[in-house]
Scaffold this active site. Structure first.
Site, PDB file in Angstrom:
ATOM      1  N   HIS A 280     -36.491 -26.911 -11.467  1.00 20.45           N
ATOM      2  CA  HIS A 280     -37.242 -28.169 -11.357  1.00 20.45           C
ATOM      3  C   HIS A 280     -38.139 -28.113 -10.125  1.00 20.45           C
ATOM      4  CE1 HIS A 280     -38.351 -32.235 -11.768  1.00 20.45           C
ATOM      5  NE2 HIS A 280     -37.201 -32.853 -11.655  1.00 20.45           N
TER       6      HIS A 280
ATOM      7  N   HIS B  27     -46.029 -23.723 -18.791  1.00 21.29           N
ATOM      8  CA  HIS B  27     -45.397 -25.021 -18.556  1.00 21.29           C
ATOM      9  C   HIS B  27     -44.743 -25.476 -19.851  1.00 21.29           C
ATOM     10  CE1 HIS B  27     -44.810 -29.219 -17.419  1.00 21.29           C
ATOM     11  NE2 HIS B  27     -44.989 -28.830 -16.168  1.00 21.29           N
TER      12      HIS B  27
ATOM     13  N   ASP C  23     -47.529 -25.574  -9.589  1.00 23.28           N
ATOM     14  CA  ASP C  23     -46.691 -24.930  -8.572  1.00 23.28           C
ATOM     15  C   ASP C  23     -47.332 -23.673  -8.005  1.00 23.28           C
ATOM     16  OD1 ASP C  23     -44.360 -26.676  -8.710  1.00 23.28           O
ATOM     17  OD2 ASP C  23     -44.286 -25.979 -10.772  1.00 23.28           O
TER      18      ASP C  23
HETATM   19  N1  ACO Z   1     -44.999 -14.759 -17.628  1.00 20.63           N
HETATM   20  C1  ACO Z   1     -45.063 -13.939 -18.695  1.00 20.63           C
HETATM   21  N2  ACO Z   1     -44.866 -14.331 -19.957  1.00 20.63           N
HETATM   22  C2  ACO Z   1     -44.571 -15.625 -20.169  1.00 20.63           C
HETATM   23  C3  ACO Z   1     -44.482 -16.538 -19.103  1.00 20.63           C
HETATM   24  C4  ACO Z   1     -44.713 -16.076 -17.795  1.00 20.63           C
HETATM   25  N3  ACO Z   1     -44.645 -16.909 -16.743  1.00 20.63           N
HETATM   26  N4  ACO Z   1     -44.172 -17.755 -19.591  1.00 20.63           N
HETATM   27  C5  ACO Z   1     -44.070 -17.604 -20.901  1.00 20.63           C
HETATM   28  N5  ACO Z   1     -44.306 -16.325 -21.267  1.00 20.63           N
HETATM   29  C6  ACO Z   1     -44.357 -15.782 -22.639  1.00 20.63           C
HETATM   30  C7  ACO Z   1     -42.960 -15.635 -23.215  1.00 20.63           C
HETATM   31  O1  ACO Z   1     -42.432 -14.344 -22.968  1.00 20.63           O
HETATM   32  C8  ACO Z   1     -43.242 -15.879 -24.666  1.00 20.63           C
HETATM   33  O2  ACO Z   1     -43.838 -14.713 -25.204  1.00 20.63           O
HETATM   34  P1  ACO Z   1     -43.568 -14.298 -26.754  1.00 20.63           P
HETATM   35  O3  ACO Z   1     -44.146 -15.399 -27.577  1.00 20.63           O
HETATM   36  O4  ACO Z   1     -44.270 -12.991 -26.914  1.00 20.63           O
HETATM   37  O5  ACO Z   1     -42.070 -14.207 -26.885  1.00 20.63           O
HETATM   38  C9  ACO Z   1     -44.310 -16.952 -24.676  1.00 20.63           C
HETATM   39  O6  ACO Z   1     -45.017 -16.782 -23.430  1.00 20.63           O
HETATM   40  C10 ACO Z   1     -43.774 -18.379 -24.751  1.00 20.63           C
HETATM   41  O7  ACO Z   1     -42.781 -18.524 -23.738  1.00 20.63           O
HETATM   42  P2  ACO Z   1     -41.647 -19.629 -23.778  1.00 20.63           P
HETATM   43  O8  ACO Z   1     -40.560 -19.234 -22.840  1.00 20.63           O
HETATM   44  O9  ACO Z   1     -41.259 -19.908 -25.204  1.00 20.63           O
HETATM   45  O10 ACO Z   1     -42.400 -20.890 -23.226  1.00 20.63           O
HETATM   46  P3  ACO Z   1     -41.697 -22.173 -22.730  1.00 20.63           P
HETATM   47  O11 ACO Z   1     -42.625 -23.293 -22.967  1.00 20.63           O
HETATM   48  O12 ACO Z   1     -40.353 -22.320 -23.305  1.00 20.63           O
HETATM   49  O13 ACO Z   1     -41.519 -21.916 -21.169  1.00 20.63           O
HETATM   50  C11 ACO Z   1     -41.807 -21.964 -18.847  1.00 20.63           C
HETATM   51  C12 ACO Z   1     -42.225 -22.549 -20.188  1.00 20.63           C
HETATM   52  C13 ACO Z   1     -40.273 -22.058 -18.691  1.00 20.63           C
HETATM   53  C14 ACO Z   1     -42.427 -22.786 -17.732  1.00 20.63           C
HETATM   54  C15 ACO Z   1     -42.265 -20.497 -18.795  1.00 20.63           C
HETATM   55  O14 ACO Z   1     -43.653 -20.429 -18.993  1.00 20.63           O
HETATM   56  C16 ACO Z   1     -41.867 -19.803 -17.496  1.00 20.63           C
HETATM   57  O15 ACO Z   1     -40.763 -19.271 -17.396  1.00 20.63           O
HETATM   58  N6  ACO Z   1     -42.786 -19.808 -16.468  1.00 20.63           N
HETATM   59  C17 ACO Z   1     -42.504 -19.221 -15.198  1.00 20.63           C
HETATM   60  C18 ACO Z   1     -41.676 -20.138 -14.335  1.00 20.63           C
HETATM   61  C19 ACO Z   1     -42.479 -21.321 -13.809  1.00 20.63           C
HETATM   62  O16 ACO Z   1     -43.572 -21.205 -13.303  1.00 20.63           O
HETATM   63  N7  ACO Z   1     -41.831 -22.504 -13.889  1.00 20.63           N
HETATM   64  C20 ACO Z   1     -42.425 -23.733 -13.394  1.00 20.63           C
HETATM   65  C21 ACO Z   1     -43.028 -24.532 -14.493  1.00 20.63           C
HETATM   66  S1  ACO Z   1     -43.747 -25.988 -13.854  1.00 20.63           S
HETATM   67  C22 ACO Z   1     -42.507 -27.062 -13.683  1.00 20.63           C
HETATM   68  O17 ACO Z   1     -41.549 -27.022 -14.401  1.00 20.63           O
HETATM   69  C23 ACO Z   1     -42.577 -28.134 -12.639  1.00 20.63           C
END
Ligand code: ACO
Length: 425
Positions: free
Chosen positions: A265, A307, A364
């Site tokens: 978070h 996100h 972020d």
């Molecule tokens: N780097 C590389 N690949 C990524 C990333 C990333 N940061 N985020 C998502 N992907 C890819 C996944 O591997 C997936 O690929 P695929 O379709 O080939 O399997 C696709 O993008 C979709 O990813 P999901 O995990 O299904 O997306 P989701 O919406 O569930 O996740 C999340 C969102 C958790 C924020 C993710 O993008 C992530 O882990 N980001 C990095 C951590 C981050 O910055 N968190 C802060 C978010 S802002 C906040 O919460 C206040």
């Protein structure tokens, strides 16, 4: 005209679910009568498709990249407003008139100091305590100082508690920082603006004159506006759930701070800086980092990208991106790390993997870089977030207490343990 949707069980029971519609956003099936009519519960771990309340404070459309506070787009507030005006808007529902604004500013300033025993209380923490550990404890401890205004059924008590929290957060946050660095606790200076005063509390020392840096103040004001509220996220829902039992506002906000502390978070911008530091230390190129992020056999993900809700772009990221670029040009600072960040941003924005998955740098990514450029230690990043979000939390807490449909939060479960059995005798 209101519509209903029929729900039927395989056993032949049914329930007419009224369909509810807000000002914006999808319709919601009102399942409150479901158990009584059809004898079933709903299952929704993480409440991802459950509206837990009606709220008139903030609206998000993740597909369109829209964020509204009380109907006003975040872009317009970021350009024209200031943090305390946004606080008034979130708390009371309207932008203040000039008179209301002067009055509100004055009230907040009257409450910026904390009881001397709070200063002693913070001094009692171990020298190396994490500032978030101190913050969660100290905000909870405020309940022991304000017995005069803890009647949650009294609107005046609720309001003064909200004002006290907004006013005292910069003072407490700065003391948590100063304690861990062995710096003196400055008293607030009410001739300064809210954000100017915070920079003074953080960075001034009694032996020297302090002039707030206008570039830093502008950047922090923006970060605080962008983080002031984000509807029913984990920490806000925690505040509502804690408060739904009748817990006092300081205890409820302390619960929200505890929830925000989690890395999933409030800790994301810290994760961004850790990632950039690790790239810098390892000597890896940005191309290699991006290749790792795309490699399905490598669990590594680029921190600060993507996100859960915003699938086109995070509107806050667009606003803060510009500020981040301006600030890096102005301040210099940890230039090699900032150059890495810029290269990473530019290369991912042009990369098909990230474009196809609609993975953009989120708020972020930029806030971490800005806070680093302003010399704010990483352990304070989540504290800064908590300080900005306090107004959002307390506005939701106040709204909950004014809601005639409000009741204690009490989710159900699917029990998967042992079936009833007898104690062996
Ligand atoms: N780097 C590389 N690949 C990524 C990333 C990333 N940061 N985020 C998502 N992907 C890819 C996944 O591997 C997936 O690929 P695929 O379709 O080939 O399997 C696709 O993008 C979709 O990813 P999901 O995990 O299904 O997306 P989701 O919406 O569930 O996740 C999340 C969102 C958790 C924020 C993710 O993008 C992530 O882990 N980001 C990095 C951590 C981050 O910055 N968190 C802060 C978010 S802002 C906040 O919460 C206040």
């Amino acid at each position: 005209m209101s519509s209903t949707s029929k729900f039927s069980t395989p056993g032949g029971k049914s329930s007419e679910l009224p369909m509810l519609k807000g000002t914006h956003g999808p319709e919601c099936a009102d399942v409150r009568g479901l158990y009584k009519d059809a004898g079933v519960f709903t299952y929704d771990p993480g409440y991802a498709t459950t509206a837990s309340c009606k709220s008139a404070i903030t609206f998000i459309d993740g597909d369109e990249g829209i964020l509204l506070y009380r109907g006003y787009p975040i872009e317009q507030l970021a350009e024209h407003s200031d943090y305390l005006e946004v606080c008034h808007l979130l708390m009371y529902g309207e932008l203040p008139t000039p008179e209301e604004s002067a009055k509100f500013n004055n009230i907040i300033k009257q409450h910026t100091m904390v009881h001397e025993n709070i200063r002693d209380f913070i001094s009692g923490f171990r020298y190396d305590a994490h500032p978030m550990a101190m913050l969660v404890g100290t905000v909870g401890a405020l309940s022991s100082f304000y017995h005069d205004s803890l009647d949650i059924n009294n609107p005046k008590h609720r309001e003064i508690s909200a004002q006290r929290l907004i006013a005292k957060m910069p003072t407490i946050a700065s003391y948590c920082h100063n304690h861990s660095r062995g710096l003196p606790f400055m008293y607030p200076d009410n001739t300064l603006s809210y954000v100017e005063n915070f920079t003074r509390l953080m960075f001034a020392v009694p032996a020297e004159q302090f002039e707030p840096n206008p570039v830093a103040v502008k950047a922090l004001e923006l970060i605080m506006i962008l983080h002031a509220d984000h509807e029913q996220n984990a920490s806000t829902s925690t505040v509502r759930l804690a408060g739904s039992s009748g817990a006092n506002p300081f205890a409820s906000i302390a619960a929200g701070i505890a929830s925000l502390w989690g890395p999933a978070h409030g800790g994301a911008n810290e994760a961004v800086m850790n990632m950039l530091d690790a790239i810098q230390d390892s000597g890896e190129t940005i191309d290699q980092t991006i290749a790792r992020a795309k490699d399905k056999n490598d669990p590594f993900r680029l921190m600060g990208f993507g996100h859960r809700v915003y699938k086109n772009f995070d509107p806050r990221a667009k606003i803060i991106q510009q500020m981040c670029h301006e600030l890096l040009d102005d301040l210099g600072g940890d230039q090699p790390m900032f150059d890495l960040a810029r290269e990473l941003e530019q290369k991912t924005l042009a990369d098909d993997y990230f474009k196809e998955r609609r993975l953009y740098p989120n708020v972020d990514f930029y806030s971490g870089i800005i806070l680093r450029a302003l010399d704010i230690p990483m352990s304070m990043f989540t504290v800064m977030f908590a300080m900005s979000r306090t107004v959002g939390w307390i506005s939701h807490w106040m709204e909950m207490h004014e809601d005639p449909e409000g009741r204690i939060g009490r989710p159900r479960q699917i029990y998967t343990g042992a079936a009833r059995r007898d104690y062996p005798v």
